[in-house]
Write a protein that holds these residues in place. Structure first.
Motif, PDB file in Angstrom:
ATOM      1  N   HIS A 192     -29.246 -33.396   3.913  1.00 54.21           N
ATOM      2  CA  HIS A 192     -29.314 -34.308   2.605  1.00 54.21           C
ATOM      3  C   HIS A 192     -30.519 -35.342   3.109  1.00 54.21           C
ATOM      4  N   TRP A 194     -32.417 -39.120   1.705  1.00 62.21           N
ATOM      5  CA  TRP A 194     -32.543 -39.973   0.710  1.00 62.21           C
ATOM      6  C   TRP A 194     -33.276 -41.049   1.140  1.00 62.21           C
ATOM      7  N   LEU A 348     -20.032 -34.286   3.339  1.00 57.45           N
ATOM      8  CA  LEU A 348     -20.708 -34.587   1.920  1.00 57.45           C
ATOM      9  C   LEU A 348     -19.958 -35.544   0.982  1.00 57.45           C
ATOM     10  N   THR A 352     -23.083 -38.729   2.626  1.00 60.14           N
ATOM     11  CA  THR A 352     -24.399 -38.516   2.281  1.00 60.14           C
ATOM     12  C   THR A 352     -24.773 -39.386   1.099  1.00 60.14           C
ATOM     13  N   PRO A 353     -25.887 -39.260   0.337  1.00 63.86           N
ATOM     14  CA  PRO A 353     -26.050 -40.223  -0.823  1.00 63.86           C
ATOM     15  C   PRO A 353     -24.940 -40.425  -1.926  1.00 63.86           C
ATOM     16  N   ALA A 354     -24.265 -39.041  -2.224  1.00 60.46           N
ATOM     17  CA  ALA A 354     -22.990 -39.301  -3.034  1.00 60.46           C
ATOM     18  C   ALA A 354     -21.760 -39.532  -1.896  1.00 60.46           C
TER      19      ALA A 354
ATOM     20  N   THR B  91     -28.170 -29.323  -3.352  1.00 62.37           N
ATOM     21  CA  THR B  91     -29.709 -30.064  -3.100  1.00 62.37           C
ATOM     22  C   THR B  91     -30.738 -28.925  -3.233  1.00 62.37           C
ATOM     23  N   SER B 110     -25.659 -26.861   1.190  1.00 59.79           N
ATOM     24  CA  SER B 110     -25.917 -28.531   1.085  1.00 59.79           C
ATOM     25  C   SER B 110     -25.672 -28.603  -0.519  1.00 59.79           C
ATOM     26  N   TYR B 112     -24.658 -32.309  -3.020  1.00 57.26           N
ATOM     27  CA  TYR B 112     -24.219 -33.754  -3.117  1.00 57.26           C
ATOM     28  C   TYR B 112     -22.837 -33.961  -3.515  1.00 57.26           C
ATOM     29  N   ILE B 211     -33.381 -37.841  -2.509  1.00 58.91           N
ATOM     30  CA  ILE B 211     -33.042 -38.763  -3.561  1.00 58.91           C
ATOM     31  C   ILE B 211     -33.687 -40.079  -3.410  1.00 58.91           C
ATOM     32  N   ASN B 215     -28.124 -44.617  -3.782  1.00 58.67           N
ATOM     33  CA  ASN B 215     -27.086 -43.608  -3.560  1.00 58.67           C
ATOM     34  C   ASN B 215     -26.603 -43.009  -4.887  1.00 58.67           C
ATOM     35  N   LEU B 216     -25.903 -42.249  -5.053  1.00 57.36           N
ATOM     36  CA  LEU B 216     -25.063 -41.354  -6.201  1.00 57.36           C
ATOM     37  C   LEU B 216     -23.786 -41.881  -6.581  1.00 57.36           C
TER      38      LEU B 216
END
Lengths: 454, 220
Positions: A192, A194, A348, A352-354, B91, B110, B112, B211, B215-216
């Protein structure tokens, strides 16, 4: 004198004795330029793991600081790294994230480089260049030192840097606790990437030292994720959580909860069950010894981070106000597929970003960085005065400096002390002398206890 | 495709549009002079494949779904998903042309998001603690859904719905970001659901390889 010689007296911004930092070290452009020179051109940075580039010709793009770097598996099985910049007019030689190739051709004028970064073709060389033109002189700039450590490849631009293992120092013991547990080694199974709108040191500091933020920052994630898990039941930790915080000579640091045998938060339950099997426990004990079980957070300065649930990451600075997170999920290569899958999904959903933990860290750092735009706010300074427990050196089975308390600012202060020494040293020799003199908790630096009164 | 360059055709495009009515693809007056093409046939076939009422219902279903998100009614959002749904966002990365088929990472590598409905509920529960600082106070968001294309799924009463999205987010005093991508949903007719349909599977493909948002922390 380098072109980044700063008019800023960095020593006036970092007060190790009293645990105080100026906000300016997170915002100042001149300081940032000096960091690229004094930190990022000097430190060892993780470039790749064997499992990312397993076959000859496999390559990936990464960075050391702001410099784009190609990391390429050679025909002889070794790994070479070189600046991803064409020697002709400075174009990026390779513009994809990873792949397999026999050569790399610049898309501007077609200069081509082989797997080692040597220049092998210059269009029109025979007809349009003088006979004196020598291709051999214009290979891509090599990363001069690339070293292998337990599956990972590290690089530094500084020819005079100590060997990687010496750079690791006492952190080797703790890093091995994560990456050297398995006979079959590890493999990366997810990646990942970001961008966060904050200074790179905010994140570096966290796995180095800050376990305490988790109780507040991550309260929402802990509430929903840890239902039914003893590992994360905060009431079982008591008011004075057991565990230890560690720091070492070149700014590395880490912390973890619990004594050996305790359930370890941040490590998924599937992994814990796996490790509890007698033959697996025996393997780990054989590799690491009976008295070592280290998992929590660890940062190898500047930004090679390992978290207890096997997210391993490097952050790359992008100016004083921004950074990129490159995060890989690792699993024990020989573990059953369901264990690997459990680790992967755990990472994840958290880091991770999420990820449910990561989302809240990002918000804090963004706000902190934004507040620092204020002229008064920048000068107010930050406090690092939580001592945790007295500093001990090479205590029992724990190499390096450490405190028998999981919550402490000591490792953060040690990180900034290393940073200060790096920023004010012109060579590794000078830096090593300074580090030897500036061991925290030993004279002439005051004992950590004094800081609370400052 | 042949494009008529005769200036006279251009001169009379208004008249052509009026006489030929809806058969003329918008913005392509030259098409009036052509016989019915394979392109038109394919579109006709696509439209004939799906009951217009179903297409309209599914379009509205997607609009209602994102409105619930933008209204911060995350708990109600789960009503749009079957209990055993899979919500997956792989991803992607930049690869050489010859390796482009590997651009999007495989299932179980991978991602998200790789959530069952139970796990989505965990994420919703987190937001509802009012201590999820990344969304507290919550972002103001606009989920824009477009390019909705409905086709038949494998089973009866099952549809594959592709759409594009643009999700804007503003939080705090100055922070804003947006993200775009494509969704592929497998949606089934289920009269027992409050909306008459349920999402059984959603693949969200973000267009960013890195990204660029902090954040998501919302849903897509």
């Amino acid at each position: 004198m380098t072109d980044t010689a700063s008019s800023i007296d960095i020593a006036s911004l970092i007060d190790i004795e009293n645990g105080r930092l100026s906000g300016k070290i997170f915002t100042d452009e001149e300081i940032y330029e000096q960091e690229l020179e004094k930190v990022w051109k000097r430190a060892w940075v993780m470039l790749a793991h064997d499992s990312m580039i397993p076959r000859k010709g496999d390559f990936l793009q990464t960075y050391i600081g702001e410099d784009p770097v190609m990391v390429v598996r050679q025909k002889d099985g070794g790994v070479k790294a070189f600046l991803n910049q064409c020697r002709h007019r400075g174009m990026r030689i390779c513009r994809v994230d990873k792949g397999t190739a026999k050569a790399f051709t610049c898309t501007f004028h077609g200069w081509a480089y082989d797997l080692a970064g040597d220049l092998i073709q210059v269009p029109r060389q025979d007809t349009a260049y003088p006979e004196t033109f020598e291709r051999g002189r214009f290979g891509a700039v090599k990363v001069p030192r690339v070293q292998y450590y337990k599956g990972f490849w590290f690089g530094t631009w500084d020819e005079d840097a100590p060997d990687f293992e010496e750079y690791l120092g006492s952190a080797k013991y703790y890093l091995d606790g994560y990456i050297d547990r398995w006979d079959g080694g590890m493999e990366q199974v997810a990646f990942h990437r970001w961008v966060l709108p904050n200074n790179w040191k905010f994140m570096a500091e966290q796995p180095t030292s800050d376990m305490q933020h988790s109780e507040i920052t991550h309260v929402s994630a802990a509430t929903v994720l840890n239902k039914g898990s003893d590992a994360a039941d905060r009431t079982k930790r008591g008011t004075n959580p057991t565990g230890r915080q560690f720091f070492s000579d070149y700014g590395h640091g880490g912390a973890w909860y619990g004594e050996k045998g305790a359930e370890v938060p941040n490590t998924g339950q599937a992994m814990q069950r796996y490790e509890a099997q007698p033959e697996i426990a025996e393997m780990i004990a054989r590799r690491l010894g009976d008295d070592r079980e280290i998992r929590g957070h660890l940062n190898i300065w500047p930004t090679f981070m390992v978290l207890g649930n096997y997210t391993i990451r490097v952050t790359h600075p992008r100016g004083p106000h921004e950074m990129e997170v490159w995060a890989w999920t690792f699993v024990p290569k020989d573990a059953p597929e369901d264990i690997k899958d459990s680790i992967r999904r755990d990472v994840l959903r958290t880091f991770t970003p999420a990820g449910m933990f990561e989302a809240d860290d990002a918000l804090n750092w963004e706000e902190m960085q934004h507040v620092l735009k204020g002229r008064v706010a920048r000068d107010t300074g930050y406090l690092y005065q939580m001592v945790g427990a007295p500093i001990q050196w090479d205590e029992g089975c724990y190499p390096g400096g450490s405190s028998a308390h999981v919550f402490s600012d000591n490792a953060a202060i040690n990180m900034y002390a290393t940073y200060l020494d790096m920023m004010t040293s012109d060579s590794w020799e000078e830096l090593m002398e300074k580090r030897a003199q500036h061991r925290m908790g030993l004279a002439p630096v005051s004992a950590a206890g004094d800081r609370a009164e400052a | 495709m042949t494009v008529t360059t005769d200036t006279q055709t251009t001169d009379i495009q208004t008249a052509d549009i009026q006489t030929a009515g809806t058969e003329i693809p918008f913005g392509d007056p030259g098409a009036a002079a052509r016989p019915v093409t394979a392109t038109t046939d394919r579109l006709t076939a696509l439209l004939a494949d799906i009951d217009p009422a179903v297409e309209r219902a599914l379009t509205r279903f997607l609009y209602e779904e994102v409105q619930v998100l933008d209204d911060w009614d995350w708990g109600a959002w789960l009503d749009f998903f079957a209990d055993d749904a899979m919500y997956w966002a792989p991803t992607q990365e930049d690869r050489l042309s010859r390796e482009r088929s590997q651009r999007i990472n495989d299932f179980r590598t991978s991602a998200y998001f790789e959530e069952t409905t139970v796990q989505l509920k965990q994420r919703v529960d987190r937001l509802l603690t009012n201590q999820a600082w990344g969304e507290e106070p919550p972002s103001r968001s606009r989920h824009i859904i477009a390019n909705i294309r409905v086709t038949k799924g494998l089973a009866d009463d099952e549809y594959v719905v592709k759409s594009n999205f643009y999700d804007y987010r503003s939080n705090g005093q100055r922070s804003q970001d947006s993200i775009t991508g494509e969704r592929i949903d497998r949606i089934v007719r289920d009269p027992s659901s409050p909306w008459g349909y349920l999402i059984r599977e959603r693949r969200v493909l973000f267009d960013m390889s890195t990204i660029l948002n902090k954040n998501l922390s919302l849903f897509y």
